[in-house]
Motif scaffolding. Structure first.
Motif, mmCIF file in Angstrom:
data_model
loop_
_atom_site.group_PDB
_atom_site.id
_atom_site.type_symbol
_atom_site.label_atom_id
_atom_site.label_comp_id
_atom_site.label_asym_id
_atom_site.label_seq_id
_atom_site.Cartn_x
_atom_site.Cartn_y
_atom_site.Cartn_z
ATOM 1 N N VAL A 191 2.984 -9.229 13.689
ATOM 2 C CA VAL A 191 4.199 -8.442 13.794
ATOM 3 C C VAL A 191 5.239 -9.172 14.636
ATOM 4 C CG1 VAL A 191 5.114 -6.209 14.470
ATOM 5 C CG2 VAL A 191 2.873 -6.372 13.495
ATOM 6 N N LEU A 210 1.788 0.076 17.841
ATOM 7 C CA LEU A 210 2.143 0.471 19.203
ATOM 8 C C LEU A 210 1.819 1.943 19.460
ATOM 9 C CD1 LEU A 210 3.425 -0.312 21.844
ATOM 10 C CD2 LEU A 210 5.627 0.278 20.894
ATOM 11 N N GLU A 257 -1.832 2.684 19.664
ATOM 12 C CA GLU A 257 -2.437 2.289 20.931
ATOM 13 C C GLU A 257 -2.073 3.276 22.043
ATOM 14 O OE1 GLU A 257 -4.258 -0.428 21.870
ATOM 15 O OE2 GLU A 257 -4.325 -1.523 19.972
ATOM 16 N N LEU A 258 -0.854 3.786 22.003
ATOM 17 C CA LEU A 258 -0.416 4.678 23.079
ATOM 18 C C LEU A 258 -1.030 6.073 22.939
ATOM 19 C CD1 LEU A 258 3.354 3.747 23.494
ATOM 20 C CD2 LEU A 258 1.429 3.049 24.894
ATOM 21 N N VAL A 278 8.041 -9.389 6.663
ATOM 22 C CA VAL A 278 7.511 -8.123 7.171
ATOM 23 C C VAL A 278 6.267 -7.735 6.384
ATOM 24 C CG1 VAL A 278 7.991 -5.667 7.435
ATOM 25 C CG2 VAL A 278 9.733 -7.313 7.993
ATOM 26 N N THR A 331 7.200 -1.073 11.438
ATOM 27 C CA THR A 331 5.869 -1.613 11.165
ATOM 28 C C THR A 331 5.083 -1.739 12.457
ATOM 29 O OG1 THR A 331 6.810 -2.873 9.368
ATOM 30 C CG2 THR A 331 4.644 -3.508 10.096
ATOM 31 N N LEU A 332 5.744 -2.295 13.477
ATOM 32 C CA LEU A 332 5.077 -2.440 14.777
ATOM 33 C C LEU A 332 4.679 -1.074 15.321
ATOM 34 C CD1 LEU A 332 4.369 -4.084 17.362
ATOM 35 C CD2 LEU A 332 6.662 -3.570 18.147
ATOM 36 N N LEU A 333 5.582 -0.097 15.200
ATOM 37 C CA LEU A 333 5.311 1.222 15.783
ATOM 38 C C LEU A 333 4.151 1.918 15.093
ATOM 39 C CD1 LEU A 333 8.854 2.758 16.346
ATOM 40 C CD2 LEU A 333 7.229 2.070 18.063
ATOM 41 N N ASN A 378 1.795 0.687 12.762
ATOM 42 C CA ASN A 378 0.627 -0.003 12.232
ATOM 43 C C ASN A 378 -0.643 0.755 12.604
ATOM 44 O OD1 ASN A 378 1.028 -2.160 10.615
ATOM 45 N ND2 ASN A 378 1.112 -3.679 12.242
ATOM 46 N N VAL A 410 -6.361 -0.827 14.146
ATOM 47 C CA VAL A 410 -6.986 -2.149 14.077
ATOM 48 C C VAL A 410 -5.942 -3.251 14.080
ATOM 49 C CG1 VAL A 410 -9.195 -1.639 13.051
ATOM 50 C CG2 VAL A 410 -7.180 -1.740 11.609
ATOM 51 N N GLN A 411 -4.729 -2.923 13.634
ATOM 52 C CA GLN A 411 -3.681 -3.946 13.628
ATOM 53 C C GLN A 411 -2.766 -3.809 14.831
ATOM 54 O OE1 GLN A 411 -2.221 -3.033 9.805
ATOM 55 N NE2 GLN A 411 -3.665 -4.382 8.761
ATOM 56 N N HIS A 412 -3.224 -3.085 15.838
ATOM 57 C CA HIS A 412 -2.500 -2.955 17.105
ATOM 58 C C HIS A 412 -1.118 -2.350 16.933
ATOM 59 C CE1 HIS A 412 -5.726 -5.198 18.856
ATOM 60 N NE2 HIS A 412 -5.523 -6.197 18.031
ATOM 61 N N PRO A 432 -0.874 -4.710 23.427
ATOM 62 C CA PRO A 432 0.262 -4.248 22.624
ATOM 63 C C PRO A 432 1.108 -3.201 23.328
ATOM 64 C CG PRO A 432 -1.797 -3.364 21.796
ATOM 65 C CD PRO A 432 -2.156 -4.334 22.850
ATOM 66 N N SER A 448 10.754 -4.033 10.477
ATOM 67 C CA SER A 448 9.827 -4.735 11.358
ATOM 68 C C SER A 448 9.513 -3.888 12.583
ATOM 69 C CB SER A 448 10.392 -6.095 11.755
ATOM 70 O OG SER A 448 11.511 -5.948 12.585
ATOM 71 N N ILE A 449 10.516 -3.145 13.086
ATOM 72 C CA ILE A 449 10.266 -2.286 14.248
ATOM 73 C C ILE A 449 9.272 -1.183 13.879
ATOM 74 C CG2 ILE A 449 11.300 -0.783 15.958
ATOM 75 C CD1 ILE A 449 13.979 -2.131 15.277
ATOM 76 N N ALA A 468 7.593 -11.016 12.541
ATOM 77 C CA ALA A 468 8.538 -10.121 11.866
ATOM 78 C C ALA A 468 9.626 -9.677 12.827
ATOM 79 C CB ALA A 468 7.810 -8.915 11.300
ATOM 80 N N LEU A 469 9.231 -9.394 14.080
ATOM 81 C CA LEU A 469 10.237 -8.949 15.050
ATOM 82 C C LEU A 469 11.224 -10.059 15.360
ATOM 83 C CD1 LEU A 469 8.058 -6.900 17.530
ATOM 84 C CD2 LEU A 469 9.731 -6.033 15.934
ATOM 85 N N ASP A 504 -2.294 -9.879 12.226
ATOM 86 C CA ASP A 504 -1.587 -9.486 13.448
ATOM 87 C C ASP A 504 -0.397 -10.398 13.676
ATOM 88 O OD1 ASP A 504 -3.354 -7.457 13.969
ATOM 89 O OD2 ASP A 504 -4.790 -8.880 14.779
#
Lengths: 322, 361
Positions: free
Chosen positions: A286, B159, B162-163, A277, B148-150, B152, B155-157, A66, B145-146, A289-290, A284
């Motif tokens: 995402v 971003l 993880e960093l 979303v 959410t990715l950042l 999460n 466990v749901q990876h 990721p 959506s952005i 959604a993106l 997993d």
């Protein structure tokens, strides 16, 4: 040598005052603002980069690596787009599969409905509102100012106050299974009419009167003189209408609640994307959604980049909230 | 004889109609559609909504409702009538108010500072202006959506998890709560997700303010700065003593539009934190991040069987809540109109709006 130098500085002094200023001191504040703005914009743009690069990498990469956003492990791919447009979503191990527990995504319908709502709704509203603005400016009739004051006064009442009544009316008219319901409540909006009216008020009245002398009717004047003159404000208002219609979430969601198949074909892209979303958080997914986010943002982004001068001008001059 | 009179009446009526048409025909033709839309889609629904909130209206059987003695308003304002709904509503209310109070200074200060920098016209300032405004046009689902990715969970990876595994990675944003606190009898427990919502609004929520403020800055007379410089003001002092007083109208406009905007906060919360539930789970507005509009939407636009029950039983409650919402926001807009009206040239509302338009130009 020294003489030349003095002469040179004398010359510049005589030419203009500003030039000395530039020579004497470096514009520190200008440089500082450049650096700060550069850093700020770099940070502020990074979510766009995450959006676009994230949408173009494979589901497998998004789960296993990721952190590798800019340079995905196995290169760029458009599989996320292919999957969501075909109504498929990845499983936990990144294989494509059609999940039975989730209703199939209807991106084709959603895009079409959004286009209808944003473009169709805006065009019809522009016609209706500019006709009304013409009447308020160029036609004399009884109670004109009173009617206008009532319209403007009603702007204090937020739209949320009327949605329940509107929705109930739409139920009783049987329009809740039709995409017409997306655009019709917007036709009574005051703000756009008010903007167009203020612009029309700046057009000289003599123009209209002399056209009337020449035997033009009001309808001819409207279409042949006023509309061509007012195309700037119509364009700006149209842009805001398009972006507002495209980005609206509350009203379409009220109209077609529930993720049944029939309802999902009526959803706009925003409602559908909110569903995507929310689903993508469960597992997993995402990436899907993106990819949907890219589809949702692309039209407004393209419109903005093409017409950004007009949009920024319109925003700053009219004080509209985005 | 009788027929003649009738004929005369007919002729009179006809001529009256003609006179009316020749006088008002054009006005009706041009204004008619718009006014009809305004009445059908604004005036009628406004009063219909109030009517629904005061009766035991059922949306699938309209027309059979009777007066219900302020039942829905009692739910909202009487703590003992339906305690859970009361708490749920006032929880949503305080969420909205606190969020607006926290957000508004940021949504004025940051754009003001950036506008001052832009106003120095550094090289490429038009590009910067374009980029600063860009997040504001992004549809909130795409922004959602952005973020959410950042944000999460690990466990749901997510971003950032993880960093930064030792700081952000330890927080499970959607699920973890800050301690509960009480405000005027309503208990508020706040999810970490509010931080994400705040950041999302902070990212894309003030572009309009930025443009309005920078347009205001350009109209501040240069001579004032020069005079202040002569008097020994440094750059910072100039900004405080010259810039801010001169763009006060724009700041007032931004202040009010921002407050009104955040009173209607909904989409961000829905997109980012939909599946969360609290002890109010079965109530309208029961999720951790509910706001006033969320409260209304969860009755009207919920998904699933539980939501269908809510809609069948509490349709009028949503109408009552939207009336309360309209009163709050309408008061704020009224104050704004009062503050931005023109004192000298009469008191009509339309004139005050023309003034408002002139100010922001």
């Amino acid at each position: 040598m020294e003489r030349n130098l003095t002469l040179g500085s004398f010359n510049s002094l005589s030419r203009s005052g500003t030039q000395i200023k530039d020579r004497r001191r470096v514009p520190v504040f200008k440089i500082v603002s450049f650096i700060i703005l550069f850093v700020f914009c770099a940070v502020w743009i990074s979510p766009f980069i995450i959006l676009f690069t994230g949408a173009f990498r494979s589901a497998q990469d998004a789960m296993t690596y990721p952190g590798q956003i800019i340079f995905p492990h196995s290169g760029y791919t458009i599989e996320q787009f292919e999957w969501i447009l075909a109504g498929k979503i990845p499983t936990v191990d990144g294989k494509e599969v059609q999940q039975p527990s989730v209703q199939t995504y209807q991106f084709g319908y959603w895009i079409m409905n959004s286009c209808f709502s944003a473009i169709g709704g805006t065009l019809i509203y522009l016609l209706v509102a500019s006709l009304a603005a013409y009447a308020f400016v160029f036609i004399d009739f009884k109670y004109r100012n009173l009617i206008f004051a009532i319209c403007i006064g009603s702007m204090v009442i937020p739209g949320a106050a009327t949605t329940i009544g509107n929705l109930t009316n739409i139920y009783s008219w049987g329009l809740n299974k039709s995409i017409l319901a997306l655009i019709i409540p917007g036709l009574g909006g005051i703000y756009g009419m008010y903007l167009i009216k203020t612009f029309f008020a700046g057009i000289p009245k003599d123009l209209v009167e002399s056209a009337k002398m020449d035997g033009y009717s009001d309808i001819q004047i409207f279409f042949k003189i006023i509309l061509p003159l007012g195309k700037t404000v119509l364009f700006v208002q149209g842009l805001f209408g398009f972006m507002g219609g495209w980005n609206d979430l509350v009203w379409p969601q009220m109209l077609y609640p529930g993720s049944t198949e029939a309802n999902m074909k009526l959803w706009t892209l925003q409602v559908g994307m909110a569903y995507v979303v929310n689903n993508s958080k469960a597992a997993d997914q995402v990436g899907s959604a993106l990819a949907g986010g890219v589809i949702a943002v692309l039209p407004v982004l393209v419109v903005y980049l093409i017409a950004q001068n007009k949009i920024i001008e319109g925003m700053s001059s009219a004080g509209i909230k985005g | 004889m009788n027929q003649t009179i009738r004929l005369e009446e007919y002729a009179k009526r006809e001529s009256r109609l003609k006179a009316f048409l020749s006088k008002y025909g054009m006005a009706v033709l041009f204004l008619g559609v718009f006014l009809a839309c305004f009445i059908t889609f604004f005036v009628v629904p406004l009063f219909y909504g109030i009517h629904i909130s005061l009766t035991n209206f059922k949306y699938d059987h309209p027309g059979r409702e009777v007066w219900n003695n302020f039942r829905y308003y009692k739910m909202l304002f009487d703590p003992k009538f339906k305690p859970l709904i009361y708490e749920s509503f006032w929880r949503s209310f305080w969420h909205t108010i606190i969020f607006a109070i926290l957000m508004v200074p940021m949504a004025i200060l940051i754009p003001l500072i950036l506008a001052i920098f832009i106003n120095q016209k550094p090289p490429g300032y038009k590009v910067f202006r374009c980029l600063v405004y860009m997040p504001s046009i992004v549809p909130l689902t795409a922004a959602g959506s952005i973020f959410t990715l950042l944000f999460n969970a690990k466990v749901q990876h997510g971003l950032l998890a993880e960093l930064f595994p030792n700081t952000i990675g330890k927080i499970d944003f959607p699920v973890q709560f800050w301690p509960e606190f009480h405000i005027f009898g309503a208990s508020v427990n706040v999810s970490w997700m509010w931080v994400v919502i705040y950041l999302m609004c902070f990212w894309g929520g003030w572009g309009g303010n930025f443009l309005i403020l920078s347009a205001g800055l350009q109209n501040v007379p240069k001579a004032l700065y020069e005079a202040a410089g002569m008097d020994g003001c440094n750059t910072f002092k100039k900004a405080i003593k010259v810039t801010v007083p001169n763009i006060k109208p724009q700041i007032v406009l931004c202040l009010f539009t921002t407050i009104i905007g955040y009173m209607g906060l909904y989409g961000q919360n829905y997109v980012l934190a939909h599946p969360l539930v609290t002890k109010y789970a079965a109530q309208p507005g029961g999720v951790a991040t509910s706001t006033l509009i969320y409260f209304i939407q969860s009755i009207i636009a919920g998904d699933g069987n539980a939501a269908a029950d809510l809609k069948a039983n509490y349709y009028g409650l949503a109408a009552a809540a939207s009336v309360v919402f309209a009163l709050i926001v309408g008061t704020i807009s009224g104050i704004q109109m009062y503050l931005t009206r023109d004192r000298k040239t009469g008191n009509t509302i339309s004139r005050s709006f023309e003034k408002w338009n002139a100010i922001s130009r």
